[in-house]
Design an enzyme around this catalytic site. Structure first.
Site, PDB file in Angstrom:
ATOM      1  N   HIS A   1       5.714  -3.488   8.398  1.00  0.00           N
ATOM      2  CA  HIS A   1       4.318  -3.609   8.815  1.00  0.00           C
ATOM      3  C   HIS A   1       3.659  -4.465   7.976  1.00  0.00           C
ATOM      4  O   HIS A   1       3.749  -4.520   6.950  1.00  0.00           O
ATOM      5  CB  HIS A   1       3.803  -2.145   9.083  1.00  0.00           C
ATOM      6  CG  HIS A   1       4.637  -0.975   9.834  1.00  0.00           C
ATOM      7  ND1 HIS A   1       5.732  -0.460   9.355  1.00  0.00           N
ATOM      8  CD2 HIS A   1       4.365  -0.636  11.080  1.00  0.00           C
ATOM      9  CE1 HIS A   1       6.161   0.437  10.207  1.00  0.00           C
ATOM     10  NE2 HIS A   1       5.370   0.267  11.245  1.00  0.00           N
TER      11      HIS A   1
ATOM     12  N   ASP B   1       2.783  -2.456   4.565  1.00  0.00           N
ATOM     13  CA  ASP B   1       3.872  -2.325   3.799  1.00  0.00           C
ATOM     14  C   ASP B   1       4.076  -3.315   2.839  1.00  0.00           C
ATOM     15  O   ASP B   1       4.343  -2.818   1.667  1.00  0.00           O
ATOM     16  CB  ASP B   1       5.096  -2.341   4.750  1.00  0.00           C
ATOM     17  CG  ASP B   1       5.162  -1.288   5.755  1.00  0.00           C
ATOM     18  OD1 ASP B   1       4.401  -0.375   5.770  1.00  0.00           O
ATOM     19  OD2 ASP B   1       6.071  -1.515   6.796  1.00  0.00           O
TER      20      ASP B   1
HETATM   21  C1  XUL Z   1       7.408   5.486  13.880  1.00  0.00           C
HETATM   22  C2  XUL Z   1       8.205   4.469  13.880  1.00  0.00           C
HETATM   23  C3  XUL Z   1       7.564   3.002  13.356  1.00  0.00           C
HETATM   24  C4  XUL Z   1       8.194   2.034  14.045  1.00  0.00           C
HETATM   25  C5  XUL Z   1       7.600   0.729  13.673  1.00  0.00           C
HETATM   26  O1  XUL Z   1       8.117   6.681  14.340  1.00  0.00           O
HETATM   27  O2  XUL Z   1       9.518   4.393  14.240  1.00  0.00           O
HETATM   28  O3  XUL Z   1       7.986   2.996  11.962  1.00  0.00           O
HETATM   29  O4  XUL Z   1       9.529   1.640  13.873  1.00  0.00           O
HETATM   30  O5  XUL Z   1       6.069   0.950  13.781  1.00  0.00           O
END
Ligand code: XUL
Ligand code: CO
Length: 440
Positions: A98, A101
């Protein structure tokens, strides 16, 4: 500086007792027409492995990491070095992140984007140097308090705009780093209560948001696959992308189903009351299986525990669906999984990934053998044999009416059903797993 004081993890076979070795994952070994690395396309999740600190609602971070005492930007830089060393030593070719991150948020959007630019440049250099690739990136539009009512489905139009600006930046990063996919997980796109929610407006807005994202991706020439990751609950009580079938209906309604595929997470499937295999099968049957978040839930806990996948039964059935899908490319198997809070050492990051990679490698070996033997195919074709000829064939071909079926039914003096012998099937699956296990 070295973050992981180990040699590159090697394949040592199922008899090895060395925890820092693969027992089943042998990257260059061919299974059918592809190597294991080509089949499995493993990916490290930046957030769980390099950003999270193993804190939970009852306790502060328990993880011990070399970058713990650095300031925010130095921490971000150290994590870049650490993840590339980690990928080199574990032989993992892909990673996912993300926006927040990889770089800390600044005091405003502009400063956040500047921080991202610094780190993305570093990541790009490392990628060019090592050949490691970005499986997907995504936007965190849920952690910050501005997203309290959601992002694209927020009741506050300013938040909609802010979220759009963040996705715009993420798409630019995806283009710069050649991401093979781009993920939308719902975050806080859902609601707590219908008493004060305009569900129709929120879903219309979500569709508009997706259309603008697609238009911008086209404008900048980003060619990666768009993926939606369903989840039924957490953080909101009711997440809009509950499961693959629900999100599929949404995509069809807004004419978006030709643009998106799905990123299916095992723990989200079980939270939705489905098996992991059910979600994979629904997606595969509808040509929507794009990628996988490889993890597992805890059978006794009702939340998203994001455990590393170790259940071979599950990985076998998942790999069966993936092989029947013709693989996942350009998707892959992203370990959206975290060590338990009690596994707090830096070396646990390596050990957990080895466990997950071996579980999927073993699943791949078993599923491949089952497909070679037409194991499920024979069971299913025998079960549905009545549709191969006679009245069944006519039904399949759409050649009969209710009146003709009634005429046929009137001629039936007796109806005979066959036993499924389901327990025999399960026991045969055990034999497959155990026989593969004893090889090598
Ligand atoms: C949350 C989840 C996230 C997604 C990406 O449950 O799985 O980490 O994979 O936003
Ligand atoms: Co996920």
């Amino acid at each position: 500086m070295t973050y992981f004081d180990i040699e590159k993890v090697q394949y040592e076979g199922p008899k090895s007792t060395n925890p820092f070795s693969f027992k089943y994952y042998n990257a260059s070994e061919k299974i059918g027409d592809k190597t294991m690395a080509e089949h499995l396309r493993f990916s490290v999740a930046y957030w769980h492995t390099f950003t999270a600190d193993l804190s939970d609602p009852f306790g502060v971070g328990a993880a011990i990491r070399d970058w713990d005492n650095l300031n925010d930007m130095d921490k971000a830089k150290a994590r870049v070095s650490a993840i590339f060393e980690f990928m080199e030593k574990t032989g993992i070719e892909y990673f996912c992140f993300h926006d927040i991150d990889i770089a800390p948020e600044g005091k405003n959007l502009e400063e956040s984007n500047e921080n991202l630019d610094v780190i993305v440049k570093l990541i790009k250099e490392k990628m060019d140097e090592t050949g490691k690739k970005l499986l997907w990136n995504t936007t965190n539009n849920f952690t910050h308090e501005r997203f309290v009512h959601g992002a694209a489905t927020s009741s506050n139009a300013d938040v909609f705009a802010y979220a759009a600006a963040k996705v715009k930046k993420s798409l630019e990063i995806a283009k710069t780093l050649n991401a093979e996919n781009f993920v939308f997980w719902g975050g806080r796109e859902g609601y707590e209560s219908l008493l004060n929610t305009d569900m129709k407006l929120e879903l219309d807005n979500l569709a508009k948001f997706f259309k603008m994202a697609i238009a911008y991706a086209e404008e900048i020439g980003f060619k990666g696959q768009f993926l939606i990751e369903p989840k039924p609950k957490e953080p909101t009580t009711h997440q809009y992308d509950t499961d693959v079938a629900t999100a599929h209906a949404f995509l069809q309604k807004y004419n978006l189903d030709h643009v998106f595929k799905f990123n299916i997470e095992a723990n989200h499937a079980t939270l939705a009351g489905h098996s992991f295999q059910h979600e994979l099968r629904y997606a595969r049957d509808n040509q929507l299986l794009g990628s996988v978040d490889a993890n597992q839930g805890h059978p006794q806990l009702g939340w998203d525990t994001d455990e590393f996948p170790t259940d071979v039964y599950d990985t076998t059935l998942a790999m069966y669906e993936i092989l029947k899908n013709g693989g996942l490319t350009p998707g892959g198997l992203n370990f959206d999984a975290k060590p338990r809070r009690t596994s707090f050492k830096q070396e646990d990051l390596v050990l957990t990934h080895i466990a997950g990679m071996d579980a999927f490698a073993l699943g791949l070996r078993v599923a491949h053998q089952m497909i070679e033997d037409n194991f499920f195919e024979n069971i299913v074709s025998e079960k549905y044999a009545s549709y191969q000829s006679g009245i069944g064939q006519k039904i399949l071909n759409g050649e009969v009416t209710f009146k003709e079926l009634e005429k046929y039914a009137l001629t039936l003096t007796e109806i005979t059903n066959e036993s499924d012998h389901l327990e025999v099937i399960k026991s045969q699956i055990n034999q497959y797993i155990l026989n593969i296990n004893s090889k090598g």
